[in-house]
Design a protein around this motif. Structure first.
Motif, mmCIF file in Angstrom:
data_model
loop_
_atom_site.group_PDB
_atom_site.id
_atom_site.type_symbol
_atom_site.label_atom_id
_atom_site.label_comp_id
_atom_site.label_asym_id
_atom_site.label_seq_id
_atom_site.Cartn_x
_atom_site.Cartn_y
_atom_site.Cartn_z
ATOM 1 N N ASP A 3 0.842 -1.208 0.000
ATOM 2 C CA ASP A 3 0.000 0.000 0.000
ATOM 3 C C ASP A 3 0.866 1.242 0.000
ATOM 4 O O ASP A 3 0.783 2.077 0.893
ATOM 5 N N ARG A 4 1.753 1.347 -0.955
ATOM 6 C CA ARG A 4 2.649 2.507 -0.947
ATOM 7 C C ARG A 4 1.842 3.790 -1.161
ATOM 8 O O ARG A 4 1.047 3.898 -2.085
ATOM 9 N N ALA A 5 2.070 4.768 -0.255
ATOM 10 C CA ALA A 5 1.291 6.017 -0.325
ATOM 11 C C ALA A 5 1.683 6.821 -1.557
ATOM 12 O O ALA A 5 2.786 6.695 -2.073
ATOM 13 N N THR A 6 0.742 7.640 -2.024
ATOM 14 C CA THR A 6 1.022 8.546 -3.127
ATOM 15 C C THR A 6 1.228 9.946 -2.550
ATOM 16 O O THR A 6 0.404 10.415 -1.762
ATOM 17 N N TYR A 7 2.325 10.540 -2.948
ATOM 18 C CA TYR A 7 2.618 11.864 -2.418
ATOM 19 C C TYR A 7 2.456 12.914 -3.507
ATOM 20 O O TYR A 7 3.107 12.847 -4.543
ATOM 21 N N LEU A 8 1.557 13.867 -3.248
ATOM 22 C CA LEU A 8 1.297 14.942 -4.211
ATOM 23 C C LEU A 8 2.191 16.146 -3.959
ATOM 24 O O LEU A 8 2.473 16.922 -4.855
ATOM 25 N N GLY A 9 2.611 16.284 -2.735
ATOM 26 C CA GLY A 9 3.286 17.523 -2.336
ATOM 27 C C GLY A 9 4.801 17.422 -2.349
ATOM 28 O O GLY A 9 5.383 16.359 -2.582
ATOM 29 N N PRO A 73 10.214 10.954 15.187
ATOM 30 C CA PRO A 73 9.420 10.119 14.269
ATOM 31 C C PRO A 73 8.013 10.689 14.044
ATOM 32 O O PRO A 73 7.481 10.598 12.936
ATOM 33 N N GLU A 74 7.427 11.294 15.071
ATOM 34 C CA GLU A 74 6.088 11.895 14.914
ATOM 35 C C GLU A 74 6.121 13.071 13.938
ATOM 36 O O GLU A 74 5.201 13.253 13.134
ATOM 37 N N ILE A 75 7.185 13.862 14.001
ATOM 38 C CA ILE A 75 7.316 14.994 13.073
ATOM 39 C C ILE A 75 7.438 14.473 11.636
ATOM 40 O O ILE A 75 6.773 14.959 10.714
ATOM 41 N N THR A 76 8.256 13.453 11.459
ATOM 42 C CA THR A 76 8.441 12.888 10.116
ATOM 43 C C THR A 76 7.126 12.306 9.597
ATOM 44 O O THR A 76 6.772 12.501 8.434
ATOM 45 N N GLN A 77 6.412 11.606 10.465
ATOM 46 C CA GLN A 77 5.114 11.042 10.074
ATOM 47 C C GLN A 77 4.135 12.132 9.638
ATOM 48 O O GLN A 77 3.409 11.986 8.664
ATOM 49 N N LEU A 78 4.170 13.226 10.367
ATOM 50 C CA LEU A 78 3.274 14.342 10.064
ATOM 51 C C LEU A 78 3.620 14.949 8.704
ATOM 52 O O LEU A 78 2.722 15.274 7.904
ATOM 53 N N LEU A 79 4.912 15.072 8.424
ATOM 54 C CA LEU A 79 5.332 15.600 7.110
ATOM 55 C C LEU A 79 4.825 14.676 6.004
ATOM 56 O O LEU A 79 4.311 15.129 4.972
ATOM 57 N N MET A 80 4.945 13.371 6.221
ATOM 58 C CA MET A 80 4.476 12.397 5.222
ATOM 59 C C MET A 80 2.968 12.507 5.050
ATOM 60 O O MET A 80 2.450 12.447 3.934
ATOM 61 N N HIS A 81 2.274 12.679 6.153
ATOM 62 C CA HIS A 81 0.813 12.805 6.105
ATOM 63 C C HIS A 81 0.425 14.005 5.239
ATOM 64 O O HIS A 81 -0.403 13.893 4.328
ATOM 65 N N TYR A 82 1.047 15.158 5.511
ATOM 66 C CA TYR A 82 0.672 16.358 4.747
ATOM 67 C C TYR A 82 1.109 16.244 3.285
ATOM 68 O O TYR A 82 0.445 16.794 2.402
ATOM 69 N N ALA A 83 2.196 15.543 3.022
ATOM 70 C CA ALA A 83 2.683 15.416 1.632
ATOM 71 C C ALA A 83 1.704 14.608 0.772
ATOM 72 O O ALA A 83 1.783 14.643 -0.458
ATOM 73 N N GLN A 84 0.770 13.900 1.406
ATOM 74 C CA GLN A 84 -0.221 13.143 0.626
ATOM 75 C C GLN A 84 -1.342 14.033 0.100
ATOM 76 O O GLN A 84 -1.965 13.712 -0.903
ATOM 77 N N GLU A 86 -1.320 17.897 0.420
ATOM 78 C CA GLU A 86 -1.032 19.325 0.223
ATOM 79 C C GLU A 86 0.125 19.478 -0.760
ATOM 80 O O GLU A 86 0.925 18.560 -0.937
ATOM 81 N N ALA A 87 0.220 20.667 -1.372
ATOM 82 C CA ALA A 87 1.249 20.864 -2.409
ATOM 83 C C ALA A 87 2.563 21.396 -1.828
ATOM 84 O O ALA A 87 3.631 20.845 -2.065
ATOM 85 N N VAL A 88 2.469 22.457 -1.030
ATOM 86 C CA VAL A 88 3.693 23.113 -0.550
ATOM 87 C C VAL A 88 3.758 22.965 0.969
ATOM 88 O O VAL A 88 3.017 23.613 1.719
ATOM 89 N N ILE A 89 4.631 22.084 1.402
ATOM 90 C CA ILE A 89 4.767 21.833 2.841
ATOM 91 C C ILE A 89 6.113 22.401 3.284
ATOM 92 O O ILE A 89 7.166 21.965 2.810
ATOM 93 N N GLN A 112 13.400 8.631 1.270
ATOM 94 C CA GLN A 112 13.291 7.165 1.257
ATOM 95 C C GLN A 112 11.892 6.679 0.881
ATOM 96 O O GLN A 112 11.735 5.585 0.372
ATOM 97 N N VAL A 113 10.880 7.499 1.160
ATOM 98 C CA VAL A 113 9.518 7.080 0.780
ATOM 99 C C VAL A 113 9.068 7.766 -0.515
ATOM 100 O O VAL A 113 7.911 7.677 -0.900
ATOM 101 N N GLY A 114 9.980 8.481 -1.151
ATOM 102 C CA GLY A 114 9.675 9.037 -2.475
ATOM 103 C C GLY A 114 9.080 10.435 -2.466
ATOM 104 O O GLY A 114 8.494 10.866 -3.463
ATOM 105 N N ILE A 115 9.219 11.156 -1.367
ATOM 106 C CA ILE A 115 8.698 12.533 -1.309
ATOM 107 C C ILE A 115 9.773 13.500 -1.819
ATOM 108 O O ILE A 115 10.909 13.470 -1.332
#
Ligand SMILES: C[S@@+](CC[C@H](N)C(=O)[O-])C[C@H]1O[C@@H](n2cnc3c(N)ncnc32)[C@H](O)[C@@H]1O
Length: 259
Positions: A3-9, A73-84, A86-89, A112-115
């Protein structure tokens, strides 16, 4: 298929400089003005936060010693969440994002996750705070080398990666980030490594801001001075003959009737 996430941002790791809003880069200002989300650390000046696009989500993820709003790790997770979604993080960090700010960890976790990630350097406190305190880190007559080092690693508690004894005589100017709480051990180690105990030392607190405080002493007296002079964080420590230049300049200023 996983289930690799798709990152728009795209995530921008942006340095905000050490405090004075005048030290923010033009690139950083532009990104703040068009951001969809801004995740920012503690100690970012209100004037800089005031530049953020009013429609943007603002998330304080700041860390102060012993008081973590979110862990890494929570900060990184949050960045990944918003990158799914939002455009400009913008991940806004104090000083420069790649100097002792854990920006390197956030950068690697995201790529590493493609963002997509862009790094926007900031003016690091290690350069700006001494400059505002009139301490040149290099000088043709006094300092041909400068070292930026963390003092965060407690000596004796575990194997520190900083070899203070080796550093002692290897460089002319030593700039220590996060060193206040270990200053006694650090000074002892530097002296044990052969550094002259009379070497000038400056504590620069809240450099470049209206709260800037500068205390100068010598390597051998640095720990003792903390018992009589309260010094807050954030504080940068500069060790080396160049610290004297501040006093020389002050004397000229006095002669000229300057404050
Ligand atoms: C986690 S490090 C982050 C450094 C930051 N990335 C930079 O480039 O300046 C935090 C340390 O930077 C130093 N620092 C940050 N801002 C400062 C300031 N305005 N004045 C003095 N030291 C500062 C202090 O040593 C503080 O403990």
């Amino acid at each position: 298929m996983g289930d690799r996430a798709t990152y728009l941002g795209k995530v921008y790791l942006v340095g905000s400089g050490p405090g004075d809003p005048g030290l923010l880069t033009v690139r950083a200002k532009t990104l703040l003005e068009c951001a969809d989300v801004v995740l920012y650390d503690a100690l970012i000046s209100p004037a800089i936060l005031g530049l953020i696009n009013p429609q943007a989500k603002q998330v304080h993820v700041g860390k102060r010693r012993g008081n973590h709003t979110l862990n890494q790790p929570e900060i990184t997770q949050l960045l990944m969440h918003y990158a799914q979604g939002e455009a400009v993080i913008v991940r806004l960090k104090g000083g420069d994002p790649f100097i002792f700010g854990r920006g390197g960890e956030e950068f690697l976790a995201l790529v590493q996750v493609g963002i997509p990630v862009e790094i926007v350097p900031g003016v690091t406190s290690g350069i700006a705070a001494p400059a505002y305190a009139h301490i040149p880190l290099t000088h043709r007559d006094y300092s041909s080398s400068v070292l930026f080092v963390t003092g965060h690693e407690a000596i004796g508690r575990y194997q520190p990666r900083v070899n203070w004894r080796a550093i002692a005589q290897a460089v002319d100017t030593i700039v220590i980030y996060m060193g206040l709480h270990n200053i006694k051990d650090i000074c002892q180690e530097l002296i044990a490594g052969g550094r002259d105990p009379q070497t000038p030392l400056a504590f620069i607190t809240s450099g470049t801001t209206i709260h800037q405080q500068i205390v100068t002493t010598q390597l051998a007296n640095a720990a003792a001075i903390l018992e009589t002079t309260p010094i807050e964080t954030p504080t940068l420590i500069v060790i080396g003959t160049v610290v004297n230049i501040r006093e020389i300049a002050q004397n000229y200023g006095d002669q000229m009737g300057l404050s």
